[in-house]
Design an enzyme around this catalytic site. Sequence first.
Site, mmCIF file in Angstrom:
data_model
loop_
_atom_site.group_PDB
_atom_site.id
_atom_site.type_symbol
_atom_site.label_atom_id
_atom_site.label_comp_id
_atom_site.label_asym_id
_atom_site.label_seq_id
_atom_site.Cartn_x
_atom_site.Cartn_y
_atom_site.Cartn_z
ATOM 1 N NE ARG A 211 27.312 22.098 30.007
ATOM 2 C CZ ARG A 211 26.326 21.167 30.745
ATOM 3 N NH1 ARG A 211 26.905 21.116 31.909
ATOM 4 N NH2 ARG A 211 25.668 20.374 30.137
ATOM 5 C CE LYS A 234 22.727 23.905 27.987
ATOM 6 N NZ LYS A 234 23.546 23.360 26.914
ATOM 7 C CG HIS A 284 31.030 21.528 24.575
ATOM 8 N ND1 HIS A 284 30.970 22.067 25.497
ATOM 9 C CD2 HIS A 284 30.314 20.684 24.019
ATOM 10 C CE1 HIS A 284 29.889 21.489 26.028
ATOM 11 N NE2 HIS A 284 29.341 20.722 25.084
ATOM 12 N NE ARG A 287 29.118 18.271 28.568
ATOM 13 C CZ ARG A 287 28.781 17.951 29.560
ATOM 14 N NH1 ARG A 287 29.603 17.928 30.663
ATOM 15 N NH2 ARG A 287 27.289 17.689 29.834
ATOM 16 C CG HIS A 310 23.816 14.591 28.947
ATOM 17 N ND1 HIS A 310 24.591 13.707 28.388
ATOM 18 C CD2 HIS A 310 24.271 15.909 28.865
ATOM 19 C CE1 HIS A 310 25.364 14.287 27.545
ATOM 20 N NE2 HIS A 310 25.265 15.587 27.821
ATOM 21 C CE1 TYR A 319 30.368 12.634 23.369
ATOM 22 C CE2 TYR A 319 28.278 12.929 24.990
ATOM 23 C CZ TYR A 319 29.260 13.468 24.072
ATOM 24 O OH TYR A 319 29.541 14.907 24.175
#
Length: 340
Positions: A211, A234, A284, A287, A310, A319
């Site tokens: 990020r 995050k 973003h 990314r 993630h 993706y």
Amino acid sequence: MPIRNLKDGSDLPWISDIRPNGRDGKRIRKRFATKGEAIAYESFILRKVDDKPWLGEKTDLRNLSELIKLWYDLHGQQLAQPKSRLRKLELTCFGLGDPVASKLTINDFAHYRQMRLDGEIEDFQGKKTKVKPNTINHEHAYLNAVFTELKRLGEWTLPNPLEGLPQFKIEDTELAYLYPEEIPIVLDECRNAEYEHLVTIVMVCLATGCRWSEAENLKGSQIAHNRITFVKTKGKKNRTVPIAQELANMLPRVRGPLFRPCRRSFERAIKRTGLIFPEGQMTHILRHTFASHFMMNGGNILVLKQILGHADIKDTMRYAHFAPDHLDDAITKNPISSIL
């Protein structure tokens, strides 16, 4: 809603509308000049009811703001961005009229979120702004989490007032990414920017899928042996991503922060390129570009999950369709494949 603004142009636009003894009890309505007076009156009436022991067990008369503060003290301040979350909860509480939490109902919140969508709720500065359903869903989730966590901690014994209320269904947003021919254009404009290290930050994002904030806040201690370790992420888990020697050579050799905040510089550089990105994806998109190209080049979806950090594979599966052979069976196994 127990307290609301009638907006009828009168000197007493705020109304308190409650049934202190439940649905079958006496209804008490009274108008006031300010929301604060209406809240104070409602609390006064409810305390009068609570002081009557023959009515049974005492009613929990804590206002929603009290529960939010308790949640913050016991749990919220441990989150990654505690002040931001607290501010959003306080705004929701203010919009709801800071009701007695035990009196809050699904109907109250349903009316609140519709008024938010229509731009009829004032913020702390008295400004009314229309919001999108996704914003409402976040507010819903944050408030729901307050009751869930307090119940887990034994600080809330009543049912969660939002339980059973579904969130708005949101359409999947477009995951835009840079095409191969666009990447040099972006890098050239970043090299010509007023901040010399802007291009380095952009290249770190494109090379690791991190990020923008993770790249912008890098420190020298996070770089070792051609690897970058991202911390305070995050997902609250550190992750390490290898980088090419050429990129490692571009990074400043200092122990402390490597870069200064330069998001605005990046936005100006993108504006000069003439490229148009979807709303909310200015930084973003870097990314997304890494993840999209990673899969198009034959990368493994599970490896991508680790690189991006993630927590849920469902986030990474967005993706999957970029993989070269994704759903290729549709070409050979459709009913007209034999005649084409």
